[in-house]
Structure formats: C-alpha cells, structure tokens
Design a protein around this motif. Structure first.
Motif, PDB file in Angstrom:
ATOM      1  N   ARG A   1      36.639  29.604  31.635  1.00 26.42           N
ATOM      2  CA  ARG A   1      36.671  30.108  30.238  1.00 26.42           C
ATOM      3  C   ARG A   1      36.902  28.645  28.920  1.00 26.42           C
ATOM      4  N   SER A   2      37.331  28.225  29.431  1.00 26.90           N
ATOM      5  CA  SER A   2      37.926  27.035  28.170  1.00 26.90           C
ATOM      6  C   SER A   2      36.169  25.652  28.399  1.00 26.90           C
ATOM      7  N   GLU A   3      36.018  25.666  29.415  1.00 23.09           N
ATOM      8  CA  GLU A   3      34.855  24.581  30.013  1.00 23.09           C
ATOM      9  C   GLU A   3      33.186  25.236  29.272  1.00 23.09           C
ATOM     10  N   ARG A   4      33.009  26.201  29.962  1.00 24.20           N
ATOM     11  CA  ARG A   4      32.124  26.921  29.572  1.00 24.20           C
ATOM     12  C   ARG A   4      32.128  28.389  29.047  1.00 24.20           C
ATOM     13  N   ASP A   5      32.575  28.844  28.318  1.00 23.10           N
ATOM     14  CA  ASP A   5      33.258  29.923  27.155  1.00 23.10           C
ATOM     15  C   ASP A   5      32.523  31.211  28.371  1.00 23.10           C
ATOM     16  N   VAL A   6      33.612  31.207  29.514  1.00 26.36           N
ATOM     17  CA  VAL A   6      32.833  32.526  29.836  1.00 26.36           C
ATOM     18  C   VAL A   6      33.699  33.806  29.761  1.00 26.36           C
ATOM     19  N   PRO A   7      33.683  34.620  29.516  1.00 26.19           N
ATOM     20  CA  PRO A   7      34.307  35.994  29.097  1.00 26.19           C
ATOM     21  C   PRO A   7      35.114  36.648  31.281  1.00 26.19           C
ATOM     22  N   ALA A   8      36.293  35.896  31.089  1.00 32.75           N
ATOM     23  CA  ALA A   8      36.296  36.218  32.606  1.00 32.75           C
ATOM     24  C   ALA A   8      38.436  36.265  32.969  1.00 32.75           C
ATOM     25  N   TYR A   9      38.139  36.521  32.805  1.00 29.23           N
ATOM     26  CA  TYR A   9      40.323  36.738  33.376  1.00 29.23           C
ATOM     27  C   TYR A   9      40.959  37.313  34.611  1.00 29.23           C
ATOM     28  N   PHE A  10      41.893  37.296  35.347  1.00 35.65           N
ATOM     29  CA  PHE A  10      42.731  36.674  36.250  1.00 35.65           C
ATOM     30  C   PHE A  10      43.467  38.146  36.626  1.00 35.65           C
ATOM     31  N   SER A  11      43.462  38.491  37.504  1.00 38.95           N
ATOM     32  CA  SER A  11      44.289  39.750  37.871  1.00 38.95           C
ATOM     33  C   SER A  11      44.992  39.437  38.692  1.00 38.95           C
ATOM     34  N   THR A  12      46.576  40.091  39.377  1.00 39.16           N
ATOM     35  CA  THR A  12      46.515  40.269  40.575  1.00 39.16           C
ATOM     36  C   THR A  12      47.351  41.788  40.738  1.00 39.16           C
ATOM     37  N   ASP A  13      47.611  42.839  41.979  1.00 36.93           N
ATOM     38  CA  ASP A  13      48.156  43.662  41.989  1.00 36.93           C
ATOM     39  C   ASP A  13      49.647  43.173  43.072  1.00 36.93           C
ATOM     40  N   THR A  14      50.232  43.610  43.431  1.00 40.16           N
ATOM     41  CA  THR A  14      51.687  42.947  44.548  1.00 40.16           C
ATOM     42  C   THR A  14      50.256  42.480  46.047  1.00 40.16           C
ATOM     43  N   GLY A  15      49.764  41.992  46.085  1.00 41.60           N
ATOM     44  CA  GLY A  15      49.404  40.544  46.933  1.00 41.60           C
ATOM     45  C   GLY A  15      49.511  39.323  46.346  1.00 41.60           C
ATOM     46  N   ALA A  16      48.772  38.981  47.565  1.00 42.29           N
ATOM     47  CA  ALA A  16      47.560  36.852  47.438  1.00 42.29           C
ATOM     48  C   ALA A  16      45.820  37.505  46.326  1.00 42.29           C
ATOM     49  N   SER A  17      45.617  38.388  47.098  1.00 41.21           N
ATOM     50  CA  SER A  17      44.388  38.677  46.603  1.00 41.21           C
ATOM     51  C   SER A  17      44.001  38.779  45.442  1.00 41.21           C
ATOM     52  N   VAL A  18      42.921  38.352  44.623  1.00 40.86           N
ATOM     53  CA  VAL A  18      42.266  38.538  43.138  1.00 40.86           C
ATOM     54  C   VAL A  18      41.469  39.002  42.757  1.00 40.86           C
ATOM     55  N   TYR A  19      41.541  39.911  41.473  1.00 44.58           N
ATOM     56  CA  TYR A  19      40.635  40.289  40.934  1.00 44.58           C
ATOM     57  C   TYR A  19      39.754  39.339  39.559  1.00 44.58           C
ATOM     58  N   VAL A  20      38.488  39.419  39.954  1.00 45.31           N
ATOM     59  CA  VAL A  20      38.300  38.687  38.111  1.00 45.31           C
ATOM     60  C   VAL A  20      38.186  39.299  37.411  1.00 45.31           C
ATOM     61  N   ASN A  21      38.066  39.199  36.384  1.00 51.75           N
ATOM     62  CA  ASN A  21      36.933  40.696  35.410  1.00 51.75           C
ATOM     63  C   ASN A  21      36.509  40.290  34.357  1.00 51.75           C
ATOM     64  N   THR A  22      35.089  40.469  34.655  1.00 58.11           N
ATOM     65  CA  THR A  22      33.596  39.125  33.855  1.00 58.11           C
ATOM     66  C   THR A  22      33.026  40.695  33.559  1.00 58.11           C
ATOM     67  N   THR A  23      31.731  40.540  32.808  1.00 61.60           N
ATOM     68  CA  THR A  23      31.272  41.585  32.738  1.00 61.60           C
ATOM     69  C   THR A  23      29.255  41.024  33.884  1.00 61.60           C
TER      70      THR A  23
END
Length: 324
Positions: free
Chosen positions: A265-287
């Motif tokens: 986000r900060s260096e490449r201006d990419v629309p990306a946001y992380f998200s986690t539920d109950t656990g260590a794995s990660v969702y990264v939401n983008t287009t």
C-alpha cells in the motif's frame, strides 16, 4: 430422503466474538462476512428408516466427540422440524485445508443444513435455513445466504438469522489466502470472550462498524470496506489475547504478511488489506488487476497461497454429485 449440498466458507469482515447462548449459538452482536470461492464443502445426507444409529464422516474420517455433538445438534433440530425419527448417514468433504483459520466450520455446517433440510422434505428459505446452520456454527448462517451476508443478533430464530447484502462489490474482488498452518481453539475463545477487559470496548464500537460496513458495501467502496475489515481483525485479536487463556493465534509468518501488505500500500499504491479470523492464516483482499502482484508478495513470506473470488449461497446439487 437423500440430498447433496455445497457451500463456500466465509471470511469475517466484522466478526462476531462470544456467544450469549452456546447451545443455540446466539452471538452477542451482529456480524458481516464474505464467502470465498471456489473453496467449498460438499455434503451428502440420507435419512434411513432401516438404520439404527447416525453416522458422521468428514474427509474420510469418522467424527466423534465434540465434533459429532455439533453435527448432532443440527441433525436433531431438522428431525424435530420435519417430525421424523430416522437415522441419518452423513458424509462431507472439504476442497481446502480445514482448521487453519479459513472458515471450514462455516461451509461445513451450511452445506449440512442445506442437505439435511432438503432430505427431510422441508421447504425453507435460505434465511430460515441459516437458523438451522447456526446451531452448528454461527458463521455457517452467513455461508447459507452467501456472498456478503449479515447475521443479526437475537434471542430466537426469527431475529437471529442471516440475510444477503446486495452490492456491486463482488466480481472484481480477489482474496489471496496465505496459509499459515497452526492449531486453533475457537470454541474456548468464544466461551471466555466476555471475560476479557477489552470485550465491552469491542461491544461499544462494533455496532458502528456494522453500520459502516453495510454502507461501504452498498456503495461498492472497496477501500473503505476492506480497511474496516483489517481494523476489525486487530480489534478481535485484542479481545482474544486479553482473555483468561491469553490466546495468541498469530505466527511470525502472519506478521510478515501484514507487513508485506502494508508495504504494498505505502510503496506501490496497491489496493490490498489483510484480514484474519480466529487463526494464523491470512486473507489479503485486493482487486483482479493486482491479484498476481499481491499473491507474489504473500508467497515471498514463505507460505502457500491461493487466489479466491466471492462465493455465492449454499445450494443443492444434482444427484450425480452425491458422495455415496
């Protein structure tokens, strides 16, 4: 009296935490999620008058203990609704790894509820079926209605059910899944939720989060919706980490993905946001335009990745898809 159903797991966007009633699995507050596809659970059930006892099999393994109790709660409710007492044969398969923070219980119990109600001859709407699925997992209620869905808190089945949120924010969304395999204990975390000193703070702000998320989805505002989801993940973790057991689900690679997303986000201006539920794995939401770039950055953190889209509601499948 046989049916097969398929459902997609959910990613929590404004997550529920804790249950007011652990038997009916009534949450303390509303929640909103998005289904992920093509990841799915397929379940076949058959009510049999010639069988003496129920049998439950998931991914080729017989289910016993607490897992069997949770399935039985849904089965018994369907039998009560249909006025039948036949034993059931239940088989289920996941297309993705379970118990790693990717919502397998949501798709599992959503597919179970769809198949069981169909096999029992019940003619129910998806919001009504969501109340059946909720008895196995509150998040499963939202997997029944699919896509972006809202589970309302309440003290009965009329109020505590899921409805789909109509939004144009579906076709272009991509969800990069970063697999960080680590054991998680969700039920105990829910059981002790109210014992965290952060719980009342979460309760105080979550209603505003729900309103903001609904508004962002209605407006198809990608950045606002998924920035909210990122912040909600941090809020949920603060609550679980300050409970009596001090649950810390995140692993070093979880944090590495967080940092990689912030750099995108900060260096490449990419629309990306992380998200986690109950656990260590990660969702990264983008287009869709940035999915490859985001997946490469997540993979560089040393994890397995998959790219998913938005999944629809649970559905009944043709007889040819039956597992037995």
């Amino acid at each position: 009296m046989k049916a097969t159903a398929r459902a997609h797991p959910i990613q929590g966007l404004v997550k529920y935490h804790g249950m007011r009633d652990p038997e009916l699995r009534l949450p303390y507050h509303d929640s909103i999620s998005v289904c992920t596809a093509p990841s799915n659970t397929t379940t076949t059930v058959e009510f049999r008058s010639d069988a003496r006892e129920d049998s439950y099999v998931v991914d080729g393994e017989k289910v016993t203990g607490r897992g069997a109790e949770r399935i039985a709660a849904v089965v018994e409710h369907v039998r009560d609704l249909a006025g039948i007492d036949h034993a059931v044969r239940f088989e289920s398969e996941n297309s993705f790894q379970s118990n790693v923070g990717f919502g397998s219980s949501s798709s599992g119990f959503a597919a179970a509820a769809m198949a069981l109600t169909a096999a029992a001859g019940l003619d129910l709407t998806r919001p009504e079926i969501s109340t059946v699925a909720r008895r196995g997992s509150s998040s499963a209620a939202r997997a029944v209605t699919g896509a972006y869905s809202h589970l309302y808190a309440g003290l009965n089945d009329h109020d505590c059910r899921s409805e789909r949120i109509e939004t144009d924010l579906e076709d272009d969304v991509r969800i990069v899944a970063g697999l960080v395999p680590a054991y998680k204990e969700t039920e105990q975390a829910h059981a002790e939720a109210a014992d965290s000193h952060m719980f009342q703070a979460r309760m105080a702000h979550v209603h505003g989060q729900i309103a903001e998320m609904r508004d962002a989805l209605r407006a198809a505002d990608f950045d606002r919706a998924f920035e909210l989801a990122e912040h909600d993940s941090l809020s949920l973790a603060a609550t679980t980490m300050t409970g009596p057991a001090g649950w810390v689900y995140w692993q070093p690679r979880t944090l590495a993905i967080f940092n990689a997303v912030r750099d995108l986000r900060s260096e490449r201006d990419v629309p990306a946001y992380f998200s986690t539920d109950t656990g260590a794995s990660v969702y990264v939401n983008t287009t869709a335009d940035y999915a490859d770039e985001v997946e490469a950055a997540v993979a560089d953190c040393g994890v397995e990745t998959e790219v998913w889209g938005v999944g629809g509601p649970a559905e009944i499948l043709d007889e040819s898809a039956a597992l037995f």
